[in-house]
Design a protein around this motif. Structure first.
Motif, PDB file in Angstrom:
ATOM      1  N   GLN A  98     -17.170  12.948   6.326  1.00  0.00           N
ATOM      2  CA  GLN A  98     -16.938  13.717   5.096  1.00  0.00           C
ATOM      3  C   GLN A  98     -16.031  12.949   4.143  1.00  0.00           C
ATOM      4  N   ALA A  99     -15.013  12.300   4.700  1.00  0.00           N
ATOM      5  CA  ALA A  99     -14.092  11.509   3.869  1.00  0.00           C
ATOM      6  C   ALA A  99     -14.839  10.379   3.179  1.00  0.00           C
ATOM      7  N   LYS A 105     -15.289   3.873  -1.128  1.00  0.00           N
ATOM      8  CA  LYS A 105     -14.771   2.520  -1.218  1.00  0.00           C
ATOM      9  C   LYS A 105     -13.350   2.357  -0.677  1.00  0.00           C
ATOM     10  N   LYS A 106     -12.819   3.344  -0.006  1.00  0.00           N
ATOM     11  CA  LYS A 106     -11.470   3.236   0.539  1.00  0.00           C
ATOM     12  C   LYS A 106     -11.529   2.555   1.908  1.00  0.00           C
ATOM     13  N   ALA A 107     -10.915   1.398   1.979  1.00  0.00           N
ATOM     14  CA  ALA A 107     -10.939   0.614   3.217  1.00  0.00           C
ATOM     15  C   ALA A 107     -10.295   1.365   4.380  1.00  0.00           C
ATOM     16  N   GLU A 108      -9.263   2.150   4.086  1.00  0.00           N
ATOM     17  CA  GLU A 108      -8.565   2.875   5.140  1.00  0.00           C
ATOM     18  C   GLU A 108      -9.493   3.802   5.908  1.00  0.00           C
ATOM     19  N   ARG A 113     -12.544   5.113  10.849  1.00  0.00           N
ATOM     20  CA  ARG A 113     -13.843   5.291  11.511  1.00  0.00           C
ATOM     21  C   ARG A 113     -14.023   4.281  12.634  1.00  0.00           C
ATOM     22  N   ALA A 114     -13.626   3.047  12.393  1.00  0.00           N
ATOM     23  CA  ALA A 114     -13.737   2.006  13.421  1.00  0.00           C
ATOM     24  C   ALA A 114     -12.865   2.344  14.633  1.00  0.00           C
ATOM     25  N   ARG A 115     -11.658   2.842  14.381  1.00  0.00           N
ATOM     26  CA  ARG A 115     -10.775   3.226  15.496  1.00  0.00           C
ATOM     27  C   ARG A 115     -11.389   4.342  16.321  1.00  0.00           C
ATOM     28  N   ILE A 116     -12.026   5.300  15.661  1.00  0.00           N
ATOM     29  CA  ILE A 116     -12.657   6.411  16.366  1.00  0.00           C
ATOM     30  C   ILE A 116     -13.801   5.895  17.240  1.00  0.00           C
TER      31      ILE A 116
END
Length: 123
Positions: A98-99, A105-108, A113-116
Motif C-alpha cells: 500500500q505504501a 519512488k521512495k527508496a526507504e 520491503r526487502a527486509r520483510i
C-alpha cells in the motif's frame, strides 16, 4: 475544540487532543481535521511501536491513521514495520505494498520491503 486540540498537541497531551479532534469531526469532517487526527494517531503508534510496549495498539493507531489520511505512505510503512516486529509478515507485505502505491519512488519503502522478504525467506 480545534484550537484546544492544537494546544493539547503542543503540550504533548495526545489523548485529549485526539478526543477534541474527534468531536470537531462530528461537526465538520474536514480534510485538515482528518489529517491532524491521523498525525496524532501516527505519533501514538510510533511511540508504542518503538518502545515495543504494545504492538497491536501501534497497529491499530497506524491503521486508523491510514483511514483518516490514506495518501500518506509513512503510515503504511510504520504499520508494515510493526507487523514485521510482531512476526506477521504477510500483513507487513500488504502494508508495504500500500505504501508503494502511495509513494512509488521512495527508496526507504523498497528497503523495508526487502527486509520483510528477507525475513520471510528465513522462516
Amino acid at each position: 475544540y480545534d484550537m484546544r486540540a492544537d494546544l493539547y498537541t503542543e503540550l504533548e497531551q495526545l489523548e485529549p487532543a485526539m478526543k477534541d479532534l474527534r468531536y470537531v469531526m462530528l461537526r465538520n469532517d474536514s480534510l485538515a481535521t482528518r489529517r491532524k487526527l491521523a498525525k496524532l494517531l501516527f505519533i501514538k503508534g510510533k511511540y508504542h511501536s518503538t518502545r515495543r510496549s504494545d504492538g497491536q495498539l501501534a497497529i491499530d493507531c497506524f491503521e486508523e491513521a491510514c483511514s483518516f489520511d490514506p495518501r500518506c505512505a509513512d503510515y503504511y510503512v510504520f504499520c508494515a514495520l510493526t507487523y514485521m516486529q510482531l512476526g506477521e509478515l504477510k500483513k507487513a507485505i500488504q502494508s508495504v505494498s500500500q505504501a508503494l502505491k502511495k509513494a512509488e519512488k521512495k527508496a526507504e519503502i523498497f528497503i523495508v520491503r526487502a527486509r520483510i522478504f528477507c525475513q520471510l525467506n528465513q522462516k
